[in-house]
Design a protein around this motif. Structure first.
Motif, PDB file in Angstrom:
ATOM      1  N   ILE A   1       4.810   5.347  -7.992  1.00 28.75           N
ATOM      2  CA  ILE A   1       3.630   4.997  -7.362  1.00 28.75           C
ATOM      3  C   ILE A   1       3.386   3.498  -6.819  1.00 28.75           C
ATOM      4  O   ILE A   1       2.484   2.968  -6.770  1.00 28.75           O
ATOM      5  N   GLU A   2       4.487   3.159  -6.741  1.00 28.49           N
ATOM      6  CA  GLU A   2       5.003   1.830  -6.004  1.00 28.49           C
ATOM      7  C   GLU A   2       5.409   1.947  -4.683  1.00 28.49           C
ATOM      8  O   GLU A   2       6.237   2.846  -4.357  1.00 28.49           O
ATOM      9  N   GLU A   3       4.944   1.042  -3.566  1.00 30.37           N
ATOM     10  CA  GLU A   3       5.330   1.275  -2.224  1.00 30.37           C
ATOM     11  C   GLU A   3       6.878   1.027  -2.221  1.00 30.37           C
ATOM     12  O   GLU A   3       7.597   0.093  -2.921  1.00 30.37           O
TER      13      GLU A   3
ATOM     14  N   PRO B   1       2.455   6.643   5.388  1.00 23.71           N
ATOM     15  CA  PRO B   1       2.197   7.448   4.321  1.00 23.71           C
ATOM     16  C   PRO B   1       3.490   7.436   3.428  1.00 23.71           C
ATOM     17  O   PRO B   1       4.518   7.844   3.592  1.00 23.71           O
ATOM     18  N   GLY B   2       3.072   7.078   2.033  1.00 22.77           N
ATOM     19  CA  GLY B   2       4.263   7.059   0.992  1.00 22.77           C
ATOM     20  C   GLY B   2       4.190   7.944   0.036  1.00 22.77           C
ATOM     21  O   GLY B   2       5.308   8.371  -0.698  1.00 22.77           O
ATOM     22  N   LEU B   3       3.225   8.577  -0.371  1.00 21.80           N
ATOM     23  CA  LEU B   3       3.085   9.654  -1.340  1.00 21.80           C
ATOM     24  C   LEU B   3       2.068  10.563  -0.807  1.00 21.80           C
ATOM     25  O   LEU B   3       1.186  10.624  -0.591  1.00 21.80           O
TER      26      LEU B   3
ATOM     27  N   SER C   1       0.998  -1.048  -0.120  1.00 21.44           N
ATOM     28  CA  SER C   1       0.197   0.106  -0.044  1.00 21.44           C
ATOM     29  C   SER C   1       1.021   1.317  -0.070  1.00 21.44           C
ATOM     30  O   SER C   1       1.951   1.127   0.819  1.00 21.44           O
ATOM     31  N   LEU C   2       0.586   2.238  -0.725  1.00 16.59           N
ATOM     32  CA  LEU C   2       1.381   3.405  -0.932  1.00 16.59           C
ATOM     33  C   LEU C   2       0.724   4.650   0.045  1.00 16.59           C
ATOM     34  O   LEU C   2       1.508   5.503   0.373  1.00 16.59           O
ATOM     35  N   ASN C   3      -0.587   4.333   0.396  1.00 21.00           N
ATOM     36  CA  ASN C   3      -1.298   5.205   1.545  1.00 21.00           C
ATOM     37  C   ASN C   3      -1.097   6.832   1.072  1.00 21.00           C
ATOM     38  O   ASN C   3      -0.341   7.488   1.947  1.00 21.00           O
ATOM     39  N   PRO C   4      -1.667   7.221   0.023  1.00 19.20           N
ATOM     40  CA  PRO C   4      -1.513   8.588  -0.276  1.00 19.20           C
ATOM     41  C   PRO C   4      -2.217   9.439   0.851  1.00 19.20           C
ATOM     42  O   PRO C   4      -3.183   9.316   1.544  1.00 19.20           O
ATOM     43  N   VAL C   5      -1.543  10.896   0.577  1.00 17.02           N
ATOM     44  CA  VAL C   5      -2.245  12.042   1.445  1.00 17.02           C
ATOM     45  C   VAL C   5      -2.271  13.257   0.707  1.00 17.02           C
ATOM     46  O   VAL C   5      -1.405  13.264  -0.047  1.00 17.02           O
ATOM     47  N   VAL C   6      -3.402  13.743   0.802  1.00 15.73           N
ATOM     48  CA  VAL C   6      -3.528  15.018   0.019  1.00 15.73           C
ATOM     49  C   VAL C   6      -3.727  16.044   1.271  1.00 15.73           C
ATOM     50  O   VAL C   6      -4.489  16.109   1.961  1.00 15.73           O
TER      51      VAL C   6
END
Length: 513
Positions: free
Chosen positions: A373-375, A285-287, A248-253
């Motif tokens: 966009i890869e973990e 959080p990765g991205l 999981s990349l677990n995006p943050v905005v």
């Protein structure tokens, strides 16, 4: 063929601490599965199952000091972190015992005969039964909570399914000790110890998922390893459910208003989440999407400053250390990517946190930047600077499924009834909901509460099913529904009899009863 030894290794210096076991052959796996299947009937007693789960929790608590010392020697995660994880594991076992006692998971539904509708309804009585022997694949990064006594094992046992666990090679001695605690607990509840079995070795994992008596599997690990087992489960003559958590990349905005309001706070607390457990959490959080311009710069400066202060740390094994360093180097070499904090080796076995950043246009176009966009497993994140909502939407549209997605908004945006809610938060939440199993607002995803409402899963590749591996409903993975039609009451299982002798919650003719 000579037995293959299983060694306990200290990741701090790479030394072998001693041989723990030998890798299981196909014959060993067959014996373990057949032993588990042979005692399956003993788990039919829900009272005994609940007592077993509570006894297992007590045995783990009694073994706390030894378990934590072993786990720290094999994972370098530290006694404080491991003590908290063991406490969480004990809580989880007791929570599933409460679930068994309550009986809600049986989902009893009764429809009495009704010939006034078309077509007529006969007497129908539905509930759920255990699926059979469950294969559990232990995780590297959680030697307790997602390993031998973890959520997959606890929920399967709660459902009434014996388990055969494939230990992770990063903590074999811890696995042996934890399995011994569970096997000691079983007789305390009047159950045979063979309801829990343990095997070691890569090949053992393949033999396990292929075994005809294994009815389902639970996995936490990499996309590559999980997908290989998932395909094996589907390719069997009789395919079985495979509940895998793969990556999981677990995006943050971060909205413009949130950055303007509290850039430094967001940057500092984000660094804590990224580096927690040396970045080895599945919900790290990765991205991170931040607005371009002055407020976004403030946030990135705070984030970079906080990550630079994070002490170097030891990852779970040398393979993961190398993958982290190589992965960050490959990402940093992409055109337009800047290393705000270079990920680095620190000595022979430690690594330092890293931070990369790039303009959103490069990632939105999808031209040669797919690696971002890869973990990347470890204490690092990628910051993407966007100039408007169109770029945010374009990037979110490219992301795979995730365990979590996080939205950071301002106090004004969070206030019901304001225009900003309709224009920003309310617009972004549905997009993030489509990407993840848990959507977090103005907090961070690291830390997964053990609670009935929890969901730990998400669209592929975060998981291979729609189920959760944490929380009360995790038990549903190991059950299948069955309906009895027009069956005499004396022949029905007690759960479905008309007088409800077990006093279970049920729905009768459409109403709770």
């Amino acid at each position: 063929m000579a037995a293959v030894p299983v060694w306990s290794v200290d990741p701090r210096d790479g030394t072998r601490r001693g041989q723990v076991a030998v890798e299981a052959t196909a014959a060993h796996v067959d014996a373990a599965v057949r032993s588990a299947e042979a005692v399956r009937g003993a788990l039919a007693d829900r009272t005994a199952r609940a007592a077993f789960l509570r006894a297992a929790a007590a045995e783990l608590e009694d073994d706390r000091a030894e378990l934590i010392a072993l786990a720290d020697a094999e994972t370098a995660l530290g006694p404080t972190r491991l003590d908290g994880e063991l406490a969480r594991t004990v809580t989880q076992l007791r929570a599933f015992a409460d679930t068994v006692d309550a009986g809600r998971f049986l989902d009893v539904i009764i429809d009495h005969p009704n010939d006034t509708v078309t077509p007529p309804v006969p007497d129908l009585r539905r509930y759920k039964i255990p699926i059979g022997v469950v294969a559990v694949y232990a995780a590297s990064n959680f030697p307790f909570a997602f390993s031998i006594p973890g959520g997959d094992t606890a929920s399967a046992l709660a459902a009434g399914c014996p388990v055969v666990v494939k230990a992770h090679p990063d903590h074999p001695a811890t696995s042996e000790r934890a399995a011994a605690a569970l096997r000691r607990a079983a007789p305390r509840a009047g159950l045979p110890e063979d309801v829990v079995q343990l095997v070691h070795g890569f090949d053992a994992g393949l033999h396990l998922v292929r075994h005809p008596l294994v009815a389902a599997a639970g996995f936490t690990g990499s996309i590559r390893g999980g997908r290989a087992l998932f395909d094996e489960a589907a390719a069997r003559p009789t395919p079985i459910p495979f509940h895998g958590e793969l990556g999981s990349l677990n995006p943050v905005v971060v909205t413009e208003a949130a950055a303007a309001e509290r850039a430094e706070e967001i940057g500092t607390t984000l660094a804590q989440s990224v580096s927690l457990g040396h970045g080895q959490f599945c919900v790290k959080p990765g991205l991170v999407l931040v607005p371009a311009g002055r407020h976004g710069d403030r946030l990135v400066t705070a984030l970079a400053g906080a990550l630079e202060k994070v002490p170097s740390g030891v990852l779970l094994d040398e393979r993961m250390r190398r993958a982290y360093l190589d992965g960050m180097a490959a990402r940093g070499a992409l055109p337009g990517v800047h290393a705000d904090v270079p990920a680095a080796a620190d000595g022979a076995h430690e690594v330092r946190a890293g931070l990369l950043s790039l303009p959103a246009a490069l990632l939105a176009e999808g031209d040669g930047h797919d690696l971002l966009i890869e973990e990347c497993f470890g204490p690092a994140a990628v910051v993407v600077r966007y100039t408007g909502p169109e770029e945010v939407d374009a990037i979110l549209a490219r992301l795979p499924g995730n365990l979590t997605a996080t939205l950071q908004i301002s106090r004004e945006e969070a206030e019901p009834g304001t225009r900003e809610v309709a224009g920003t938060a309310a617009r972004l939440l549905p997009r993030l909901t489509a990407l993840a199993g848990r959507v977090v607002v103005n907090a961070w995803p690291t830390g997964v509460a053990v609670a009935p409402a929890q969901h730990h899963g998400g669209p592929y590749p975060a998981s291979t099913s729609t189920s959760t591996s944490v929380g009360e409903t995790a038990v549903e993975r190991w059950l299948r529904p069955v309906v009895y039609q027009n069956t005499p009451d004396a022949l029905l299982p007690p759960e479905l009899r008309e007088d409800n002798p077990l006093r279970l919650p049920r729905r009768v003719d459409g109403h709770p009863a």
